[in-house]
Design an enzyme around this catalytic site. Structure first.
Site, PDB file in Angstrom:
ATOM      1  N   ALA A 199       0.793  -1.229   0.000  1.00 29.16           N
ATOM      2  CA  ALA A 199       0.000   0.000   0.000  1.00 29.16           C
ATOM      3  C   ALA A 199       0.828   1.283   0.000  1.00 29.16           C
ATOM      4  O   ALA A 199       0.536   2.228  -0.723  1.00 29.16           O
ATOM      5  CB  ALA A 199      -0.920  -0.020   1.217  1.00 29.16           C
ATOM      6  N   ARG A 200       1.876   1.331   0.808  1.00 29.40           N
ATOM      7  CA  ARG A 200       2.611   2.597   0.985  1.00 29.40           C
ATOM      8  C   ARG A 200       3.562   2.905  -0.157  1.00 29.40           C
ATOM      9  O   ARG A 200       4.147   3.983  -0.199  1.00 29.40           O
ATOM     10  CB  ARG A 200       3.381   2.529   2.296  1.00 29.40           C
ATOM     11  N   ARG A 249       1.308  -1.213   4.887  1.00 29.47           N
ATOM     12  CA  ARG A 249       1.874  -2.046   3.811  1.00 29.47           C
ATOM     13  C   ARG A 249       0.910  -3.122   3.300  1.00 29.47           C
ATOM     14  O   ARG A 249       0.856  -3.420   2.117  1.00 29.47           O
ATOM     15  CB  ARG A 249       3.133  -2.727   4.384  1.00 29.47           C
ATOM     16  N   ARG A 265       3.424 -12.218   0.672  1.00 28.96           N
ATOM     17  CA  ARG A 265       3.794 -13.441   1.397  1.00 28.96           C
ATOM     18  C   ARG A 265       2.647 -14.454   1.295  1.00 28.96           C
ATOM     19  O   ARG A 265       2.681 -15.488   1.930  1.00 28.96           O
ATOM     20  CB  ARG A 265       4.041 -13.144   2.895  1.00 28.96           C
ATOM     21  N   HIS A 317       7.499  -2.415  -7.074  1.00 29.67           N
ATOM     22  CA  HIS A 317       7.527  -2.113  -5.643  1.00 29.67           C
ATOM     23  C   HIS A 317       8.431  -0.903  -5.435  1.00 29.67           C
ATOM     24  O   HIS A 317       9.012  -0.378  -6.369  1.00 29.67           O
ATOM     25  CB  HIS A 317       8.094  -3.309  -4.864  1.00 29.67           C
ATOM     26  N   SER A 318       8.544  -0.469  -4.189  1.00 29.51           N
ATOM     27  CA  SER A 318       9.580   0.501  -3.850  1.00 29.51           C
ATOM     28  C   SER A 318      10.002   0.207  -2.424  1.00 29.51           C
ATOM     29  O   SER A 318       9.250  -0.422  -1.676  1.00 29.51           O
ATOM     30  CB  SER A 318       9.069   1.936  -3.994  1.00 29.51           C
ATOM     31  N   TYR A 319      11.200   0.578  -1.970  1.00 30.75           N
ATOM     32  CA  TYR A 319      12.155   1.370  -2.687  1.00 30.75           C
ATOM     33  C   TYR A 319      13.512   0.701  -2.640  1.00 30.75           C
ATOM     34  O   TYR A 319      13.632  -0.375  -2.062  1.00 30.75           O
ATOM     35  CB  TYR A 319      12.243   2.778  -2.088  1.00 30.75           C
ATOM     36  N   TYR A 370      16.670 -10.332   1.635  1.00 28.75           N
ATOM     37  CA  TYR A 370      16.853 -11.538   2.426  1.00 28.75           C
ATOM     38  C   TYR A 370      15.791 -12.483   1.919  1.00 28.75           C
ATOM     39  O   TYR A 370      14.828 -12.042   1.289  1.00 28.75           O
ATOM     40  CB  TYR A 370      16.671 -11.231   3.917  1.00 28.75           C
ATOM     41  N   GLU A 393      12.229  -2.741  -7.584  1.00 28.26           N
ATOM     42  CA  GLU A 393      12.113  -1.813  -6.449  1.00 28.26           C
ATOM     43  C   GLU A 393      12.518  -0.449  -6.981  1.00 28.26           C
ATOM     44  O   GLU A 393      13.685  -0.213  -7.306  1.00 28.26           O
ATOM     45  CB  GLU A 393      13.047  -2.232  -5.308  1.00 28.26           C
TER      46      GLU A 393
END
Ligand code: 0X9
Ligand code: ZN
Length: 432
Positions: A199-200, A249, A265, A317-319, A370, A393
């Site tokens: 979301a963010r 998120r 996930r 995605h970011s960042y 990771y 990203e």
């Protein structure tokens, strides 16, 4: 097995105290608007560990996050750091831990609230016409939806907009299909793109929309290829970042303790493996079962009928400015297409550098970040047998993180467009 549940740090009592303080002061899990005034952004140093081991400090940070003690913004294995934001009260305790040698960090931003305030000010100056899109300020959910809902009527020969599901709060999830002479139903290779899983990460749906806008006026990219784009996979989360908590998120599924499943996930390949949590209060909560969420189901169900046709998949995605490819669930298993994805990823990064000047690092996702299991990229690679699968990203590298100032939206979405164009051309060259 959940490797991420450290038990010893800080004490349960301290966490309980901080959790209550935070709930009272910041309302991080509540419905009220979260005020980040005075919150600092820290760069926390992580231990160097061997492959497929999550650094103990990162496990601790994730536990502290699940307790509402801080918010984890990003991790970089390459830099060996995690960025987190903490309230002034929590900072005092973290500073004590630093004095005791339990953690090492630098303060990289003094007041997240001030950055958010200036974002809000810029938003308030914004005037948009219905059905128009802009990249000099952020678009609200309604701006985006009006634009999407206008497309089919405006471009009947090129566009179809289909609802492929509804979010937890019953907002439509739209899939935009774009190709020349769409009514002919010619079988074409598909490049599949999504945005807004998290979301963010506001530049992500903006990037998907910028790609849609550009494809509408560049017929050479839509001649032999069909583009299928879900610009906003997590509409509830996006609306929540506008109305209640800018740093949200997950989606907005409701559980007895907290809200939200991390959609990245929740996909059904290696679901629940490394880098996921069983705790609904965690930002990396995997959900009660694989594909438990209507949003991840929507992406799955839109893609499954395209088996054999999807040749490339990009999820924005970011960042951090990374172009990363599977597998993301483990560093121990090398993807058979590693060389191919790496090589094309490097070309993509070079093209972005040439076009906009931005530097993107290219690499395997579990290594660059990771390990994190149950993401959309691994599922697409495994289930749909797509060769070119990338999580991109977007900007920046941490100065503003998710709160990229409005004047950097356009350069960022241009990075995304450059990446997409290259994918389109590559698919055409390899498969047509
Ligand atoms: O952790 C994620 O979901 C992605 N990073 S983000 O900061 N945007 O949240 C990276 C996902 C990489 N892919 C896999 N781990 N499979
Ligand atoms: Zn993300």
């Amino acid at each position: 097995m959940d490797l991420r549940r450290g038990k010893d740090f800080p004490s349960a009592l301290l966490l309980m105290k901080l959790w209550i303080t935070l709930l009272l002061n910041a309302g991080i899990s509540g419905a009220a608007s979260v005020d980040y005034d005075g919150w600092k952004v820290l760069e926390v140093y992580l231990e160097t560990v061997s492959d497929d081991v999550i650094p103990p400090t990162l496990i601790k940070l994730e536990d502290m996050e699940a307790e509402g003690y801080l918010a984890l913004l990003s991790v970089s294995k390459v830099k060996g750091t995690a960025e987190v934001t903490v309230s002034p009260e929590a900072l005092e305790d973290l500073s004590k831990m630093q004095d005791d040698g339990l953690i090492t960090f630098d303060i990289i931003s003094d007041n997240l609230g001030k950055i958010l305030e200036s974002e809000t000010r810029q938003q308030q100056q914004r005037k948009v016409l219905r059905s128009s899109i802009t990249f000099d300020s952020y678009m609200s959910y309604n701006d985006m939806t009006s634009y999407l809902e206008s497309l089919e009527a405006e471009y009947p020969n090129k566009v179809r907009v289909k609802e492929v599901g509804k979010s937890v709060e019953m907002r439509p999830i739209y899939l935009v299909r774009l190709t020349n002479n769409i009514g002919d139903n010619t079988e074409k290779n598909v490049v599949f793109i999504d945005g807004g899983i998290h979301a963010r990460e506001w530049v992500s749906p903006h990037s998907a929309l910028y790609i849609i806008k550009n494809l509408l006026s560049a017929s050479k990219f839509t001649e032999n290829t069909e583009w299928q784009i879900i610009p906003m996979l997590n509409p509830d989360g996006y609306v929540y970042t506008w109305e209640s908590n800018r740093m949200w998120r997950k989606n907005r599924a409701s559980f007895s303790t907290c809200h939200g499943v991390d959609l990245n996930r929740n996909f059904g390949y290696k679901w629940g493996g490394l880098g996921t949590s069983n705790n609904p209060c965690s930002d990396i909560y995997k959900g009660p079962s694989a594909f438990s969420e209507p949003e991840s189901q929507a992406l799955r169900d839109a893609m499954l009928p395209l088996a054999g046709k999807v040749k490339a998949y990009i999820t924005f995605h970011s960042y951090g400015q990374y172009i990363i490819y599977p597998w993301g669930y483990s560093t121990q298993v090398t993807h058979p297409q590693t060389a191919t994805m790496n090589q094309a990823g490097k070309v993509m990064a070079r093209k972005i550098k040439r076009q906009t000047g931005a530097v993107y690092r290219v690499g395997n996702s579990a290594v660059s970040y990771y390990p994190a299991a149950g993401a959309s990229d691994d599922w697409t690679s495994h289930e749909m047998k797509v060769t070119y699968v990338y999580t991109i990203e977007l900007r920046d590298t941490g100065s503003y993180g998710f709160i990229i100032p409005a004047n950097q939206i356009l350069p960022t979405v241009k990075d995304a467009w450059t990446a997409a164009k290259y994918m389109g051309k590559l698919v055409e060259r390899k498969y047509t």
